[in-house]
Enzyme design. Sequence first.
Site, PDB file in Angstrom:
ATOM      1  N   HIS A   1      37.444 -17.860  23.573  1.00 38.75           N
ATOM      2  CA  HIS A   1      37.685 -17.063  24.774  1.00 38.75           C
ATOM      3  C   HIS A   1      38.483 -15.814  24.388  1.00 38.75           C
ATOM      4  O   HIS A   1      39.378 -15.925  23.548  1.00 38.75           O
ATOM      5  CB  HIS A   1      38.488 -17.904  25.772  1.00 38.75           C
ATOM      6  CG  HIS A   1      38.983 -17.123  26.947  1.00 38.75           C
ATOM      7  ND1 HIS A   1      38.169 -16.793  28.008  1.00 38.75           N
ATOM      8  CD2 HIS A   1      40.214 -16.593  27.217  1.00 38.75           C
ATOM      9  CE1 HIS A   1      38.873 -16.101  28.893  1.00 38.75           C
ATOM     10  NE2 HIS A   1      40.107 -15.956  28.432  1.00 38.75           N
TER      11      HIS A   1
ATOM     12  N   TYR B   1       8.122  -0.614   1.164  1.00 44.32           N
ATOM     13  CA  TYR B   1       8.657  -1.779   0.452  1.00 44.32           C
ATOM     14  C   TYR B   1       9.611  -2.498   1.401  1.00 44.32           C
ATOM     15  O   TYR B   1      10.505  -1.881   1.977  1.00 44.32           O
ATOM     16  CB  TYR B   1       9.436  -1.356  -0.795  1.00 44.32           C
ATOM     17  CG  TYR B   1       8.627  -0.582  -1.812  1.00 44.32           C
ATOM     18  CD1 TYR B   1       7.365  -1.025  -2.234  1.00 44.32           C
ATOM     19  CD2 TYR B   1       9.137   0.578  -2.379  1.00 44.32           C
ATOM     20  CE1 TYR B   1       6.638  -0.304  -3.172  1.00 44.32           C
ATOM     21  CE2 TYR B   1       8.419   1.300  -3.324  1.00 44.32           C
ATOM     22  CZ  TYR B   1       7.168   0.854  -3.707  1.00 44.32           C
ATOM     23  OH  TYR B   1       6.454   1.565  -4.630  1.00 44.32           O
ATOM     24  N   GLY B   2       9.419  -3.797   1.548  1.00 46.98           N
ATOM     25  CA  GLY B   2      10.267  -4.555   2.482  1.00 46.98           C
ATOM     26  C   GLY B   2       9.579  -4.776   3.811  1.00 46.98           C
ATOM     27  O   GLY B   2      10.054  -5.548   4.635  1.00 46.98           O
ATOM     28  N   GLY B   3       8.463  -4.056   4.049  1.00 44.32           N
ATOM     29  CA  GLY B   3       7.652  -4.293   5.243  1.00 44.32           C
ATOM     30  C   GLY B   3       8.060  -3.506   6.471  1.00 44.32           C
ATOM     31  O   GLY B   3       8.920  -2.624   6.432  1.00 44.32           O
ATOM     32  N   THR B   4       7.407  -3.869   7.573  1.00 44.34           N
ATOM     33  CA  THR B   4       7.533  -3.151   8.840  1.00 44.34           C
ATOM     34  C   THR B   4       8.957  -3.230   9.403  1.00 44.34           C
ATOM     35  O   THR B   4       9.534  -2.226   9.823  1.00 44.34           O
ATOM     36  CB  THR B   4       6.531  -3.769   9.856  1.00 44.34           C
ATOM     37  OG1 THR B   4       5.211  -3.590   9.330  1.00 44.34           O
ATOM     38  CG2 THR B   4       6.616  -3.104  11.209  1.00 44.34           C
TER      39      THR B   4
ATOM     40  N   GLN C   1       0.804  -1.237   0.000  1.00 43.39           N
ATOM     41  CA  GLN C   1       0.000   0.000   0.000  1.00 43.39           C
ATOM     42  C   GLN C   1       0.835   1.283   0.000  1.00 43.39           C
ATOM     43  O   GLN C   1       0.349   2.337  -0.390  1.00 43.39           O
ATOM     44  CB  GLN C   1      -0.953   0.012   1.192  1.00 43.39           C
ATOM     45  CG  GLN C   1      -0.259   0.036   2.546  1.00 43.39           C
ATOM     46  CD  GLN C   1      -1.222  -0.101   3.712  1.00 43.39           C
ATOM     47  OE1 GLN C   1      -2.420  -0.184   3.513  1.00 43.39           O
ATOM     48  NE2 GLN C   1      -0.713  -0.113   4.921  1.00 43.39           N
ATOM     49  N   SER C   2       2.098   1.192   0.456  1.00 40.82           N
ATOM     50  CA  SER C   2       2.879   2.419   0.606  1.00 40.82           C
ATOM     51  C   SER C   2       4.278   2.283   0.019  1.00 40.82           C
ATOM     52  O   SER C   2       4.993   1.309   0.303  1.00 40.82           O
ATOM     53  CB  SER C   2       2.989   2.764   2.103  1.00 40.82           C
ATOM     54  OG  SER C   2       4.033   3.680   2.319  1.00 40.82           O
TER      55      SER C   2
HETATM   56  C1  FAD Z   1       8.914  -0.584  16.963  1.00 44.73           C
HETATM   57  C2  FAD Z   1       8.934  -2.067  16.683  1.00 44.73           C
HETATM   58  C3  FAD Z   1      10.091  -2.788  16.910  1.00 44.73           C
HETATM   59  C4  FAD Z   1      10.134  -4.152  16.637  1.00 44.73           C
HETATM   60  N1  FAD Z   1      11.297  -4.839  16.869  1.00 44.73           N
HETATM   61  C5  FAD Z   1      11.379  -6.144  16.566  1.00 44.73           C
HETATM   62  C6  FAD Z   1      12.603  -6.861  16.723  1.00 44.73           C
HETATM   63  O1  FAD Z   1      13.606  -6.324  17.167  1.00 44.73           O
HETATM   64  N2  FAD Z   1      12.634  -8.172  16.360  1.00 44.73           N
HETATM   65  C7  FAD Z   1      11.536  -8.811  15.841  1.00 44.73           C
HETATM   66  O2  FAD Z   1      11.636  -9.982  15.486  1.00 44.73           O
HETATM   67  N3  FAD Z   1      10.357  -8.156  15.698  1.00 44.73           N
HETATM   68  C8  FAD Z   1      10.250  -6.848  16.042  1.00 44.73           C
HETATM   69  N4  FAD Z   1       9.068  -6.179  15.846  1.00 44.73           N
HETATM   70  C9  FAD Z   1       7.918  -6.918  15.288  1.00 44.73           C
HETATM   71  C10 FAD Z   1       8.092  -7.105  13.753  1.00 44.73           C
HETATM   72  O3  FAD Z   1       8.412  -5.859  13.171  1.00 44.73           O
HETATM   73  C11 FAD Z   1       6.831  -7.656  13.129  1.00 44.73           C
HETATM   74  O4  FAD Z   1       6.447  -8.830  13.816  1.00 44.73           O
HETATM   75  C12 FAD Z   1       7.061  -8.008  11.652  1.00 44.73           C
HETATM   76  O5  FAD Z   1       7.628  -6.937  10.952  1.00 44.73           O
HETATM   77  C13 FAD Z   1       5.751  -8.423  11.008  1.00 44.73           C
HETATM   78  O6  FAD Z   1       6.008  -8.801   9.692  1.00 44.73           O
HETATM   79  P1  FAD Z   1       4.849  -9.296   8.733  1.00 44.73           P
HETATM   80  O7  FAD Z   1       5.486 -10.229   7.769  1.00 44.73           O
HETATM   81  O8  FAD Z   1       3.708  -9.794   9.506  1.00 44.73           O
HETATM   82  O9  FAD Z   1       4.321  -8.031   7.954  1.00 44.73           O
HETATM   83  P2  FAD Z   1       4.839  -6.530   7.834  1.00 44.73           P
HETATM   84  O10 FAD Z   1       6.313  -6.462   7.681  1.00 44.73           O
HETATM   85  O11 FAD Z   1       4.204  -5.761   8.898  1.00 44.73           O
HETATM   86  O12 FAD Z   1       4.265  -6.113   6.416  1.00 44.73           O
HETATM   87  C14 FAD Z   1       2.923  -5.841   6.198  1.00 44.73           C
HETATM   88  C15 FAD Z   1       2.851  -4.911   4.999  1.00 44.73           C
HETATM   89  O13 FAD Z   1       1.529  -4.927   4.487  1.00 44.73           O
HETATM   90  C16 FAD Z   1       1.205  -3.638   4.021  1.00 44.73           C
HETATM   91  N5  FAD Z   1      -0.267  -3.590   3.951  1.00 44.73           N
HETATM   92  C17 FAD Z   1      -1.158  -3.571   4.987  1.00 44.73           C
HETATM   93  N6  FAD Z   1      -2.420  -3.572   4.521  1.00 44.73           N
HETATM   94  C18 FAD Z   1      -2.346  -3.575   3.157  1.00 44.73           C
HETATM   95  C19 FAD Z   1      -3.304  -3.596   2.111  1.00 44.73           C
HETATM   96  N7  FAD Z   1      -4.620  -3.607   2.349  1.00 44.73           N
HETATM   97  N8  FAD Z   1      -2.845  -3.584   0.829  1.00 44.73           N
HETATM   98  C20 FAD Z   1      -1.520  -3.582   0.550  1.00 44.73           C
HETATM   99  N9  FAD Z   1      -0.571  -3.568   1.502  1.00 44.73           N
HETATM  100  C21 FAD Z   1      -0.972  -3.590   2.788  1.00 44.73           C
HETATM  101  C22 FAD Z   1       1.849  -2.731   5.053  1.00 44.73           C
HETATM  102  O14 FAD Z   1       2.071  -1.423   4.538  1.00 44.73           O
HETATM  103  C23 FAD Z   1       3.155  -3.464   5.344  1.00 44.73           C
HETATM  104  O15 FAD Z   1       4.225  -3.025   4.553  1.00 44.73           O
HETATM  105  C24 FAD Z   1       8.986  -4.818  16.121  1.00 44.73           C
HETATM  106  C25 FAD Z   1       7.816  -4.088  15.871  1.00 44.73           C
HETATM  107  C26 FAD Z   1       7.790  -2.737  16.150  1.00 44.73           C
HETATM  108  C27 FAD Z   1       6.527  -1.960  15.856  1.00 44.73           C
END
Ligand code: FAD
Length: 458
Positions: A439, A39-42, A34-35
């Site tokens: 070590h 790209y590459g996710g959260t 969506q954004s």
């Molecule tokens: C601040 C923070 C720190 C974190 N630190 C860690 C860490 O150190 N280690 C760890 O393992 N985990 C950590 N996490 C958790 C981890 O980031 C998430 O569990 C993980 O990124 C989730 O990945 P996912 O594959 O579920 O999807 P995501 O990577 O969340 O991707 C989902 C994507 O879908 C897109 N999307 C949503 N709805 C739609 C739609 N309707 N149409 C098109 N696109 C859409 C979004 O824009 C997003 O890019 C952290 C989370 C946060 C918030």
Amino acid sequence: MKHYDYIIIGFGKGGKTLAADLAAKGKNVAMVEQSAEMYGGTCINIACIPTKILIHHGKKEEDLKEDKQNFYRSSIEDKNKVTAALREKNYNNLADQETVMVYTAKASFISDKQVHLESETESLDLTADYFIINTGSQPNIPPITGLNETNHVYTSTELQQVSELPEELLIAGGGYIGLEFASMYANFGSNVTVIDSSTEFMPQEDRDIAEEIKKTLQAKNISFLQGCKLTAVSNHSDGIKAIVENEAGEKAEETASALLLATGRKPNTEGLNLNKAGVEIDNKGAVIVDDYLRTSQKHIWAIGDVNGGPQFTYISLDDYRIIRDQLISEGTYSLAYRKNVPYSVFLDPVLSHVGLNEKKAKEKNIDYVVASMPAANIPYTKINKQSTGLLKALVDPETKEILGCTLFCAESSEIINTVRLAMEAKLSYTALRDNIFTHPTMSEGLNDLFKKIDAKIS
Ligand SMILES: Cc1cc2nc3c(=O)[nH]c(=O)nc-3n(C[C@H](O)[C@H](O)[C@H](O)COP(=O)(O)OP(=O)(O)OC[C@H]3O[C@@H](n4cnc5c(N)ncnc54)[C@H](O)[C@@H]3O)c2cc1C
Ligand SMILES: NC(=O)c1ccc[n+]([C@@H]2O[C@H](COP(=O)([O-])OP(=O)(O)OC[C@H]3O[C@@H](n4cnc5c(N)ncnc54)[C@H](O)[C@@H]3O)[C@@H](O)[C@H]2O)c1
């Protein structure tokens, strides 16, 4: 209308890895994100990677942080540079594949075989044989009076975009994000107060570990309002005023330059029109899946945070393994095989855990022996000057297998993976007691920790 073998909704960890595998097999794949900023996710854009970059900077020597505003600004700039490069690399990894098309649009289901894509520039429908829902999660914001009218209130995503260091930071939530941000901002030089509705600090941890962590955070001048809820906010001079309510219903006022909401994250299913695809969700909004991550429609899978499992990038990746196994291999791997999921909370030092702790062992009525050791016993802490912390291990007195391990010490996020491997391989605790470690390292602490078990086992 364009037809694909697979449509993946959301550029998350599991989905992007699966897309590359499917492309390598010659499948036609649409990746819908969506954004353009995601790209590459959260993980790479707003979560694991950027926060750990900031945490790393925050831990640098005090003399580098003399001008704390300047230092913080340059840390944010570095974080932005790295995430931009990762974003581009992630985009190209898929867009450069001959059989993958990346769409930048919001997806919603029209039926179980068709999705609608909507963006500022395009509006189109696509069909596919199979779908993967990988839309992640979003901040869960509790009802707090005045939230929409108050400035300087941020989610974790928003706070990372602010290049001015808050002098005083209030954090609502004492979970992963709350505590990681508390430790990080205290290291950058903010005065931090954590408001946590849970009556116990880190309720899932053993009390000796939790107390050691709390003591360490308090030594950084972090204050805790335990068993308190944030109920209202309003603008106050250059910052915010917060109303905090304890369990007896008594109210208190807190003021700060900024407020971070770290009150959990909920699955991202709103707006997907899952009902039109016949995909069911639970009462928390998570897509309901079976052990093979299939939804109520057999040709639609849900992967990562959106399916309501543990919210970690490595779990999204493990979800990918389950789906990959069905699509490309024999389909035997499932949630039923997933055990001993470890975690690391990136405090200073890091807390890492795998398997059972005493609390969980007692709840489950599991017989155990336990050994603990201060981190200061490890010779390497004389070198890295990080002697804070406590290590604990639980062993089954019958089988001698490791039941669990909690490491609150420097580099524990690396060491815990060795312990997990020993547990998965069902090794006796003596394997770690007698393993040859290089070590001087933090890992060799495992020799001494597990040697302490000997005295507990007849
Ligand atoms: C601040 C923070 C720190 C974190 N630190 C860690 C860490 O150190 N280690 C760890 O393992 N985990 C950590 N996490 C958790 C981890 O980031 C998430 O569990 C993980 O990124 C989730 O990945 P996912 O594959 O579920 O999807 P995501 O990577 O969340 O991707 C989902 C994507 O879908 C897109 N999307 C949503 N709805 C739609 C739609 N309707 N149409 C098109 N696109 C859409 C979004 O824009 C997003 O890019 C952290 C989370 C946060 C918030
Ligand atoms: N190192 C890591 O692996 C890492 C780091 C950050 C985030 N994450 C993931 O992100 C997820 C979300 O993190 P999170 O910290 O937002 O959620 P969380 O579920 O870990 O913690 C939420 C906290 O908010 C408190 N809370 C809820 N409402 C409140 C209110 N009104 N006032 C005060 N406190 C309130 C709860 O008591 C709880 O302690 C985590 O579950 C984790 O899986 C992982």
